[in-house]
Design a protein around this motif. Sequence first.
Motif, PDB file in Angstrom:
ATOM      1  N   CYS A  10       0.641  -1.407  -0.060  1.00 39.62           N
ATOM      2  CA  CYS A  10      -0.052  -0.082  -0.059  1.00 39.62           C
ATOM      3  C   CYS A  10       0.876   1.323  -0.155  1.00 39.62           C
ATOM      4  O   CYS A  10       1.771   1.234   1.027  1.00 39.62           O
ATOM      5  CB  CYS A  10      -0.929   0.162   1.342  1.00 39.62           C
ATOM      6  SG  CYS A  10      -2.202  -1.420   1.284  1.00 39.62           S
ATOM      7  N   SER A  17      -2.108   7.082   1.752  1.00 41.09           N
ATOM      8  CA  SER A  17      -2.455   5.801   1.116  1.00 41.09           C
ATOM      9  C   SER A  17      -3.970   5.249   1.610  1.00 41.09           C
ATOM     10  O   SER A  17      -4.251   3.955   1.279  1.00 41.09           O
ATOM     11  CB  SER A  17      -1.497   4.771   1.039  1.00 41.09           C
ATOM     12  OG  SER A  17      -1.293   4.210   2.462  1.00 41.09           O
ATOM     13  N   VAL A  18      -4.550   5.664   2.535  1.00 42.19           N
ATOM     14  CA  VAL A  18      -5.636   5.230   3.366  1.00 42.19           C
ATOM     15  C   VAL A  18      -6.701   6.510   3.525  1.00 42.19           C
ATOM     16  O   VAL A  18      -6.205   7.629   3.737  1.00 42.19           O
ATOM     17  CB  VAL A  18      -5.339   4.411   4.615  1.00 42.19           C
ATOM     18  CG1 VAL A  18      -4.924   5.434   5.741  1.00 42.19           C
ATOM     19  CG2 VAL A  18      -6.654   4.010   4.976  1.00 42.19           C
ATOM     20  N   PHE A  28      -8.171   1.756   0.889  1.00 40.20           N
ATOM     21  CA  PHE A  28      -6.685   1.523   0.829  1.00 40.20           C
ATOM     22  C   PHE A  28      -6.013   1.542  -0.714  1.00 40.20           C
ATOM     23  O   PHE A  28      -6.451   0.830  -1.512  1.00 40.20           O
ATOM     24  CB  PHE A  28      -5.860   0.242   1.523  1.00 40.20           C
ATOM     25  CG  PHE A  28      -6.067   0.125   2.800  1.00 40.20           C
ATOM     26  CD1 PHE A  28      -5.178   0.666   3.793  1.00 40.20           C
ATOM     27  CD2 PHE A  28      -7.243  -0.516   3.382  1.00 40.20           C
ATOM     28  CE1 PHE A  28      -5.354   0.691   5.129  1.00 40.20           C
ATOM     29  CE2 PHE A  28      -7.405  -0.282   5.011  1.00 40.20           C
ATOM     30  CZ  PHE A  28      -6.316   0.121   5.664  1.00 40.20           C
ATOM     31  N   THR A  29      -5.217   2.148  -1.106  1.00 32.94           N
ATOM     32  CA  THR A  29      -4.586   1.919  -2.443  1.00 32.94           C
ATOM     33  C   THR A  29      -3.521   1.161  -2.536  1.00 32.94           C
ATOM     34  O   THR A  29      -2.498   1.164  -1.640  1.00 32.94           O
ATOM     35  CB  THR A  29      -3.921   3.416  -2.873  1.00 32.94           C
ATOM     36  OG1 THR A  29      -3.127   4.142  -1.944  1.00 32.94           O
ATOM     37  CG2 THR A  29      -5.166   4.631  -2.980  1.00 32.94           C
ATOM     38  N   THR A  30      -3.577   0.216  -3.216  1.00 33.81           N
ATOM     39  CA  THR A  30      -2.686  -0.867  -3.348  1.00 33.81           C
ATOM     40  C   THR A  30      -1.950  -1.064  -4.726  1.00 33.81           C
ATOM     41  O   THR A  30      -2.602  -0.298  -5.478  1.00 33.81           O
ATOM     42  CB  THR A  30      -3.128  -2.419  -2.925  1.00 33.81           C
ATOM     43  OG1 THR A  30      -3.871  -2.619  -4.020  1.00 33.81           O
ATOM     44  CG2 THR A  30      -4.102  -2.279  -1.606  1.00 33.81           C
TER      45      THR A  30
END
Length: 172
Positions: A10, A17-18, A28-30
């Motif tokens: 992430c 990123s959250v 969440f960006t993964t």
Amino acid sequence: TEDGMANAECNGGVQPSVWKDKQGDLWFTTMAGVAVISPEQSFFDIKDFPVFLTQARIDGKIMQIGKELAIPAGSRRIEFDYTALNFIKSESIKFSYIMEGEDEVWVDANTERTAHYRNLKPGDYTFRVRAMGESGEWNASTAKISVSLAPLYHETIWFRVASTLGVILLIS
């Protein structure tokens, strides 16, 4: 990833990123896209899930599992395959088993799903297997099967009685 995320990495670069939305869900960006987790949704571990014996092998030959298993005389190697139905981290389910009449205590199998026995003495046994999930408690229910291992002719009581009588007749 073992709980279902497509990617564990992430990162948002210089951006967070959250993100938490109005409903309380976490985004969440993964590296594989966006993952959304709802903390309100309960992911609980079922404490009592079914355990099953799937098959037995006698000297490498697959046998059908029922309530009883009759093992022919002279069999050397007995194996039992088992599993449990728990869809939450099923790969981390731990097992232990006991062959009543042979084992004195439960054998810790960890995540192994096969029990092995070699050179059992003729007689009657009960094989039991139990499972433990994420709760850390053993299931109340177990899978079990009655096992009967037939003796070879020289291991029967009739052979021993006849042999003893034969020796006595020879001596007298």
